[in-house]
Motif scaffolding. Structure first.
Motif, short mmCIF file in Angstrom:
data_model
loop_
_atom_site.label_atom_id
_atom_site.label_comp_id
_atom_site.label_asym_id
_atom_site.label_seq_id
_atom_site.Cartn_x
_atom_site.Cartn_y
_atom_site.Cartn_z
N GLY A 189 0.76 -1.18 -0.09
CA GLY A 189 -0.04 0.01 0.03
C GLY A 189 0.90 1.14 0.03
N LEU A 190 1.94 1.22 0.81
CA LEU A 190 2.78 2.42 0.86
C LEU A 190 3.52 2.71 -0.68
CD1 LEU A 190 4.42 4.42 2.45
CD2 LEU A 190 6.14 2.77 2.74
N LYS A 191 3.63 1.44 -1.25
CA LYS A 191 4.34 1.67 -2.78
C LYS A 191 3.50 2.39 -3.59
CE LYS A 191 6.50 -1.06 -6.27
NZ LYS A 191 6.93 -2.55 -6.77
N PHE A 192 2.00 2.14 -3.58
CA PHE A 192 1.09 2.55 -4.60
C PHE A 192 0.58 4.10 -3.80
CE2 PHE A 192 0.42 -2.14 -5.63
CZ PHE A 192 0.97 -1.81 -7.17
N THR A 193 0.62 4.34 -2.80
CA THR A 193 0.07 5.65 -2.19
C THR A 193 1.32 6.49 -1.65
OG1 THR A 193 -0.18 4.73 -0.14
CG2 THR A 193 -2.05 4.58 -1.45
N SER A 194 1.26 7.11 -0.54
CA SER A 194 2.23 7.87 -0.26
C SER A 194 2.65 7.51 1.34
CB SER A 194 2.00 9.15 -0.32
OG SER A 194 0.86 9.67 0.56
N PRO A 195 3.61 7.85 1.98
CA PRO A 195 4.06 7.66 3.33
C PRO A 195 2.66 8.43 4.21
CG PRO A 195 5.93 8.12 2.31
CD PRO A 195 4.83 8.65 1.31
N THR A 196 2.52 9.75 3.92
CA THR A 196 1.35 10.34 4.69
C THR A 196 0.18 9.57 4.80
OG1 THR A 196 2.62 12.55 3.92
CG2 THR A 196 0.19 12.79 5.05
N LEU A 216 0.99 12.51 15.56
CA LEU A 216 2.27 13.40 15.39
C LEU A 216 3.29 12.87 14.06
CD1 LEU A 216 4.09 15.62 16.18
CD2 LEU A 216 4.96 14.09 17.95
N MET A 217 3.14 11.59 14.10
CA MET A 217 3.91 10.84 13.00
C MET A 217 3.36 11.30 11.66
SD MET A 217 4.41 6.97 12.35
CE MET A 217 2.67 6.62 12.16
N MET A 218 2.04 11.36 11.42
CA MET A 218 1.56 11.56 10.31
C MET A 218 1.94 13.18 9.94
SD MET A 218 -2.51 11.70 9.21
CE MET A 218 -2.99 12.91 10.60
N ILE A 219 2.17 14.04 10.74
CA ILE A 219 2.45 15.31 10.42
C ILE A 219 4.01 15.48 10.08
CG2 ILE A 219 2.82 17.67 11.52
CD1 ILE A 219 0.29 17.04 13.28
N ILE A 220 4.77 14.72 10.81
CA ILE A 220 6.09 14.78 10.54
C ILE A 220 6.38 14.01 9.22
CG2 ILE A 220 8.24 13.77 11.28
CD1 ILE A 220 7.03 13.55 13.98
N VAL A 221 5.74 12.94 8.78
CA VAL A 221 5.92 12.34 7.52
C VAL A 221 5.43 13.14 6.20
CG1 VAL A 221 5.04 10.46 5.90
CG2 VAL A 221 5.55 10.03 8.46
N ALA A 222 4.25 14.01 6.48
CA ALA A 222 3.74 14.97 5.68
C ALA A 222 4.95 16.01 5.33
CB ALA A 222 2.69 15.87 6.21
N VAL A 223 5.66 16.52 6.39
CA VAL A 223 6.45 17.67 6.24
C VAL A 223 7.86 17.20 5.56
CG1 VAL A 223 8.09 19.30 7.25
CG2 VAL A 223 5.83 18.95 7.95
#
Length: 394
Positions: free
Chosen positions: A100-107, A296-303
């Motif tokens: 799923g990570l490969k087809f989408t994005s880390p965020t 918080l991990m989601m915010i860090i990954v987005a940045v």
């Protein structure tokens, strides 16, 4: 001297916060590094094998040294529990998550992972491990939180919306407007496929937590041993799956490159070090405190993703993420209230039992209550430490 003592007390009380924030950076790094290695052609089946091989090599020595006494016997039912935990965690959860990570994005992957408490609640209800009383506010909060979380995931999947330009990423996306072409339709298909993979991975992760409750009855005082066995059996299962799915011998090649870094980082940092640190935090502050830091991990990954991967962030993803976080905290609030109610119910039961045994012995009653409280605390700590062992799967 007093200032030094105040500073020392502040640092001591701040340790759990610093520890959990550091862990979120560790998890975020794992998502970014894994995404880079997958984009460069690494098979996610091979990544799972190497990751859990590293994790086994790191955790097993500690289990042998610290928990060598009174090891539980591995009977056939116990082995089947370990086998099922390894199948749910290292094999199904990890393979579908990386796919799923490969087809989408880390965020996006991090946002979907925040559905875990809601999915675990639903599974616990299905297997009658959780009772629902619609008259109680805590049950209403958990049900509402689950519904909001699902709505957020659907919004992220079905609605993309306009591209959101971040201040630091304008130079990356400038002159490259998002186009809905044939390649865009292919991207949409892959995105929906990736979303399904991530939901399956989170379901497997939730199932692992439910089954783990039974396994911890045997390994209550041997969580490191249980984690080592699950990682080892999961490595063997992942090898078997990789032989079936990957027919090219070149897929197994790994050197001093991003592939080795992704496997070693995920195995050592997010499957080993994080277990120990998160276990200490849960023991001191409780599981709700530890889980509350996951957004918080989601915010860090987005940045980090916008900096390193030039990741595009759309309005639908932001709105869906907000809904998922709101649902997450609603479920966690309900669980927190439930644990407080259970503790309050245990104290009158202990007093009642103490009066039945020692009708007039006040000091005996207090000792019995304290002993009962210590037993309950020990149970909670063992379960919480065990939960930490598997909360690091991603």
């Amino acid at each position: 001297m007093e200032k030094f003592r105040c500073c020392s007390n502040f640092l001591e009380s701040s340790k759990p916060y610093f520890a959990m924030i550091s862990l979120q950076f560790g998890y975020a790094g794992m998502n970014i590094i894994s995404k880079v290695s997958l984009n460069r052609g690494m098979s996610h089946y091979v990544l799972v094998v190497y990751r859990h091989a590293f994790a086994t090599a790191v955790i097993a020595p500690f289990a042998l040294v610290l928990e060598r006494k009174k090891q539980p016997r591995i009977t056939f039912p116990v082995f089947m529990q370990i086998f099922a935990l390894a199948l749910l965690g290292p094999v199904i959860d990890q393979n579908f998550y990386y796919a799923g990570l490969k087809f989408t994005s880390p965020t996006f992957s991090c946002a979907i992972s925040n559905m875990l408490p809601a999915m675990t609640f639903v599974m616990a209800v299905i297997f009658r491990m959780e009772k629902i009383d619609l008259k109680k506010t805590r049950c209403q909060a958990k049900i509402l939180g689950t519904a909001v979380t699902v709505a957020g995931a659907m919004l992220m999947t079905l609605y993309k919306g306009p591209l959101v330009e971040l201040v630091w990423s304008k130079h990356v996306h400038s002159g490259k407007p998002y186009e809905t072409t044939s390649s865009g339709s292919t991207y949409d298909k892959d995105f929906i496929k990736g979303t399904m993979f991530l939901i399956i991975a989170t379901l497997a992760w939730a199932g692992l937590f439910v089954l783990q409750a039974h396994a911890l009855k045997t390994y209550r005082n041997h969580q490191l041993s249980l984690t080592s066995l699950v990682c080892f059996v999961g490595t063997l299962q992942a090898i078997a799956v990789t032989f079936v799915m990957e027919h090219k011998p070149s897929a197994w090649k790994i050197g001093f490159d991003m592939r080795l870094l992704a496997a070693a980082y995920a195995g050592i940092v997010t499957s080993s070090i994080s277990y120990y640190v998160q276990g200490l935090v849960i023991k001191k502050k409780g599981p709700v405190f530890a889980t509350a830091f996951s957004p918080l991990m989601m915010i860090i990954v987005a940045v980090m993703g916008s900096f390193i991967l030039a990741e595009k962030i759309f309005l639908g993803g932001i709105l869906g993420s907000v809904l998922i976080v709101v649902g997450l905290y609603s479920v966690l609030w309900g669980k927190h209230k439930e644990s407080k109610e259970n503790k309050e119910e245990e104290i009158p039961d202990a007093i009642k039992g103490a009066h039945q045994v020692n009708g007039n012995g006040v000091s005996g009653n207090v000792e019995d209550i304290e002993a009962n409280g210590n037993i309950q605390m020990g149970k909670g700590e063992a379960e919480n430490k065990g939960a930490a062992a598997f909360s690091c799967c991603h």
